[in-house]
Write a protein that holds these residues in place. Structure first.
Motif, short mmCIF file in Angstrom:
data_model
loop_
_atom_site.label_atom_id
_atom_site.label_comp_id
_atom_site.label_asym_id
_atom_site.label_seq_id
_atom_site.Cartn_x
_atom_site.Cartn_y
_atom_site.Cartn_z
N ALA A 99 4.18 3.93 9.15
CA ALA A 99 5.62 4.20 9.04
C ALA A 99 6.26 3.11 8.19
O ALA A 99 5.74 2.00 8.09
CB ALA A 99 6.25 4.21 10.42
N PRO A 100 7.39 3.42 7.57
CA PRO A 100 8.09 2.38 6.81
C PRO A 100 8.49 1.22 7.73
O PRO A 100 8.80 1.43 8.90
CB PRO A 100 9.34 3.09 6.29
N GLY A 152 8.77 -6.20 -0.28
CA GLY A 152 8.80 -5.75 -1.66
C GLY A 152 8.78 -4.24 -1.77
O GLY A 152 8.87 -3.52 -0.77
N ALA A 153 8.66 -3.76 -2.99
CA ALA A 153 8.68 -2.32 -3.26
C ALA A 153 7.36 -1.66 -2.83
O ALA A 153 6.28 -2.18 -3.11
CB ALA A 153 8.93 -2.06 -4.74
N VAL A 154 7.48 -0.53 -2.17
CA VAL A 154 6.32 0.23 -1.70
C VAL A 154 6.41 1.65 -2.26
O VAL A 154 7.38 2.36 -1.98
CB VAL A 154 6.25 0.27 -0.16
N PRO A 155 5.43 2.07 -3.05
CA PRO A 155 5.45 3.43 -3.60
C PRO A 155 5.22 4.48 -2.51
O PRO A 155 4.52 4.23 -1.53
CB PRO A 155 4.28 3.45 -4.58
N GLU A 200 0.85 -1.18 0.00
CA GLU A 200 0.00 0.00 0.00
C GLU A 200 0.89 1.23 0.00
O GLU A 200 1.81 1.34 0.81
CB GLU A 200 -0.91 0.02 1.23
N PRO A 201 0.66 2.17 -0.92
CA PRO A 201 1.52 3.35 -0.98
C PRO A 201 1.54 4.12 0.33
O PRO A 201 0.57 4.13 1.08
CB PRO A 201 0.87 4.20 -2.08
N ARG A 202 2.65 4.77 0.58
CA ARG A 202 2.76 5.68 1.71
C ARG A 202 2.57 7.08 1.15
O ARG A 202 2.92 7.37 0.00
CB ARG A 202 4.14 5.58 2.38
#
Length: 140
Positions: free
Chosen positions: A34-35, A87-90, A4-6
């Protein structure tokens, strides 16, 4: 999967250029989480990232801060990604278009607007996100 994007939310004064970022609960500038531990900002975007439509997240921020439609806009020039254990988080940058930051509304949900110089307590990954966001804001 934590993809889910931050959201980073900021306000820039039209007359002075003073820029403040919305900090949530004194602990993060990333809405709504938070990341993760061990996250880092990616140097280049991944080739394929399953990006959930951010409209629902933006609407959530608008509702939470009791804003009107159009008072929160996506900065299309900014798009960063976190490399996380899942994984990658936008990460998206959102600009408040109000004349002044909505201090009271932010306080009601445990938030506050801080200058970049007041963010020293944040984790390194968030400081890097703020650095990149600030560069985008000032160049734009």
């Amino acid at each position: 999967m934590a993809t889910e994007p931050r959201l980073l939310i900021y306000h820039k004064q039209a007359t002075s250029g003073r820029t403040r970022f919305l900090q949530w609960g004194g602990a993060t500038v990333c809405a709504f989480a938070a990341p993760q531990a061990l996250s880092v900002v990616m140097e280049s975007p991944p080739e394929v990232v399953p990006l959930a439509p951010p409209d629902a997240l933006i609407e959530r921020a608008v509702e939470l801060l009791r804003l009107k439609q159009g008072e929160l806009e996506v900065e299309v020039e900014f798009r960063e990604y976190l490399d996380t254990p899942d994984g990658a988080v936008p990460v998206l940058l959102l600009a408040l278009t109000t004349i002044d930051p909505p201090f009271d509304k932010a306080a009601e949900v445990g938030g506050e607007f801080i200058a970049l110089t007041e963010a020293r307590h944040l984790p390194a990954v968030e400081l890097e996100l703020l650095r990149r966001a600030y560069s985008c804001i000032m160049e734009g």
